[in-house]
Design an enzyme around this catalytic site. Structure first.
Site, PDB file in Angstrom:
ATOM      1  CB  THR A 120      34.519 -17.598  40.048  1.00 48.21           C
ATOM      2  OG1 THR A 120      33.119 -16.808  39.354  1.00 48.21           O
ATOM      3  CG2 THR A 120      35.354 -17.500  41.003  1.00 48.21           C
ATOM      4  CG  PHE A 157      28.767 -11.616  45.257  1.00 47.08           C
ATOM      5  CD1 PHE A 157      29.361 -11.958  45.928  1.00 47.08           C
ATOM      6  CD2 PHE A 157      29.435 -10.037  44.888  1.00 47.08           C
ATOM      7  CE1 PHE A 157      31.283 -11.900  46.273  1.00 47.08           C
ATOM      8  CE2 PHE A 157      29.782  -9.379  45.483  1.00 47.08           C
ATOM      9  CZ  PHE A 157      31.177 -10.431  45.830  1.00 47.08           C
ATOM     10  NE  ARG A 159      20.245 -15.575  45.969  1.00 50.90           N
ATOM     11  CZ  ARG A 159      18.723 -15.024  46.591  1.00 50.90           C
ATOM     12  NH1 ARG A 159      18.362 -15.761  47.621  1.00 50.90           N
ATOM     13  NH2 ARG A 159      18.550 -13.876  46.247  1.00 50.90           N
ATOM     14  CD  GLU A 160      23.177 -21.733  38.404  1.00 52.78           C
ATOM     15  OE1 GLU A 160      22.532 -22.444  38.130  1.00 52.78           O
ATOM     16  OE2 GLU A 160      24.500 -21.744  38.107  1.00 52.78           O
ATOM     17  N   GLY A 276      19.782 -30.129  55.760  1.00 50.34           N
ATOM     18  CA  GLY A 276      19.543 -30.944  54.257  1.00 50.34           C
ATOM     19  C   GLY A 276      20.311 -31.518  53.668  1.00 50.34           C
ATOM     20  CB  CYS A 283      29.047 -21.275  42.264  1.00 46.67           C
ATOM     21  SG  CYS A 283      28.274 -20.818  41.668  1.00 46.67           S
TER      22      CYS A 283
END
Ligand code: UGA
Length: 454
Positions: A120, A157, A159-160, A276, A283
């Site tokens: 990125t 795009f 996600r871990e 939360g 990121c």
């Protein structure tokens, strides 16, 4: 096709292993010999569910090396996926990217190679990488005659924790270049994903609703901006629900119901509306900061993105305030934090809310104990000064504790036999930092339940 991937972090490794799984011939280059040795041995240097299995399934198409000269020559596509950590002013530090681009240029020899920025990078970096490649290439005395290359952007795009799912069954693929031939090469590379013609790995079946994947084929700057704009939007979606969540608490509304009620509007969508302690990870914080930094180069400010960041920071502080208003005095109290990783299914600790909450509590004189089912070892390595606060057992956290905070939504905590631990605590207070525990059940078990939001 022949592919080279430079950098075997989350993005590079997932890209390399997935493309090899799809049938391309992939060489992954990383300067870290230790990582390369691990990968050659079939072991994954990061914690990512399914990665070792996919590594095994793709092994015949995969090579790992520390040498650019082994990976770059002959490649149709070279992905550069090196780290771009934040510099102190918020802009990404592009040193690794520069040196990777210089090294790639020294080994290019193919008739046409697409060099893809997978890291990125700030908007405009495609042009910058192009200039570095050309300057470095021009210094070569062994410059091949018939050798062309072009830069493209192909933002990631994933996600871990869901890396393989997100790579094999993405919502969209974005490619950007100002050279139509480069776009054509990438289009061809991604055909099996776009048409979903491959047989999925046994452990990751194709979701029923995935038939074909939309391709956004655009110019370089637009592809680069899409990545930042998507992450900033997700970040502000979470901050938005957190902001509404605080108001819900004040007016006596139930944020779970509110989130459900707005999320069902298809224009809003229900995902990423979980309130939360807020977002963390490598990121959202970095990318929102970088977007603001880029805008400021144009003397433009981005109040919405800045507000998303401010609300996120405030959530962490609110967690501590909730504890203080419940316990009155934090000095000398023992507070247990469940979860150190920034989210479940990863051992990544970058910008994790737990780290900030722990530091804020320690600064107010509390005794903090942290627990994580997976990230403990990494925490000890990366934060040795905080290591004494870590407990390997849940007993060690609950024992004589004044309040527990659920920080990371690990399945282990959701399924915990909470009744077994209540008796260990000095005051059985639980702050539900992810809005996921059943208040009635917790109260039945003897806990005093505190919500983060209304
Ligand atoms: C994020 C994006 O989701 C990916 O699309 C993107 O590729 C990636 O950044 C990247 O730029 O590399 P990631 O950071 O792995 O992925 O994690 P997410 O699953 O997006 O979660 C980020 C944070 O938001 C976590 O701390 C999570 O707990 C929090 N979160 C998420 C919420 O607080 N509420 C939600 O409703 C959803």
């Amino acid at each position: 096709m022949k592919v080279c991937v430079v950098g075997t972090g989350y993005v590079g490794l997932t890209t390399g292993v997935s493309l090899a799984f799809l049938g391309h011939e992939v060489t992954c280059v990383d300067l870290d010999q230790e990582k390369v040795d691990m990968l050659r041995g079939g072991r994954c240097p990061i914690y990512e569910p399914g990665m070792e299995e996919l590594l095994a399934e793709a092994a015949q198409n995969l090579t790992f090396t520390t040498s650019y000269a082994e990976g770059v020559p002959g490649a149709d596509v070279v992905f550069v996926a090196v780290q771009t950590p934040s510099a102190p002013d918020g802009s990404p530090d592009l040193r690794y990217l520069r040196s990777a681009a210089e090294s790639v240029a020294q080994s290019l020899d193919h008739e046409f190679t697409v060099v893809v920025n997978k890291s990125t990078v700030p908007i405009g970096s495609g042009n910058w990488v192009d200039a570095i490649l050309r300057d470095s290439f021009a210094t070569r005395t062994d410059r091949p005659e018939n050798c062309e290359f072009s830069v493209a952007s192909n933002p990631e795009f994933l996600r871990e924790g869901n890396a393989i799912h997100d790579t094999l069954f993405p919502d969209r693929i974005v490619i950007g270049s100002d050279n139509p031939r480069a776009l054509e090469v990438l289009n061809q590379l991604y055909r099996p994903l776009i048409n979903q013609t491959f047989t999925p790995p046994s452990f990751q079946p194709r979701p029923d609703d995935t038939t074909a994947v939309p391709l956004v084929s655009t110019d370089l700057a637009s592809a680069e901006l899409i990545k930042y704009a998507a992450n900033a939007f997700l970040a502000l979606k979470i901050s938005y629900v957190n902001e509404i969540g605080q108001l819900a608490g004040k007016v006596g509304a139930d944020i779970t119901e509110v989130a459900r009620g707005i999320g069902l509007d298809q224009r809003i969508g229900s995902r990423f509306l979980e309130p939360g302690v807020g977002w963390g990870g490598s990121c959202f914080g970095k990318d929102t900061k970088a977007l603001i930094a880029t805008a400021s180069e144009y003397k433009y400010d981005m109040p919405i993105v800045q507000a998303a960041r401010d609300v996120n920071q405030r959530q962490r502080e609110i967690a501590v305030e909730r504890l203080q208003s419940e316990l009155r005095i934090l000095k000398g109290r023992k507070i247990g934090l469940l979860g150190v990783a920034f989210k479940p299914n990863t051992d990544d600790l970058r910008d994790s809310p737990a780290l900030d909450i722990a530091s804020l509590l320690v600064a107010r004189g509390a005794r903090v104990k942290l627990h994580d089912p997976i990230a403990g070892d990494r925490f000890r390595r990366e934060y040795p000064e905080m290591a004494p606060h870590l407990s390997d057992t849940l007993d060690g956290v609950f024992d004589d504790c004044d309040a527990i905070v659920l920080v990371t939504k690990w399945a282990q905590y959701l399924e915990l036999d909470w009744g077994k631990f209540v008796g260990l605590m000095r005051t059985p207070i639980v702050l539900d930092g992810r809005n996921v525990l059943d208040q009635e059940r917790m109260e039945r078990l003897g806990y005093k339940y505190i919500a983060m939001a209304g």
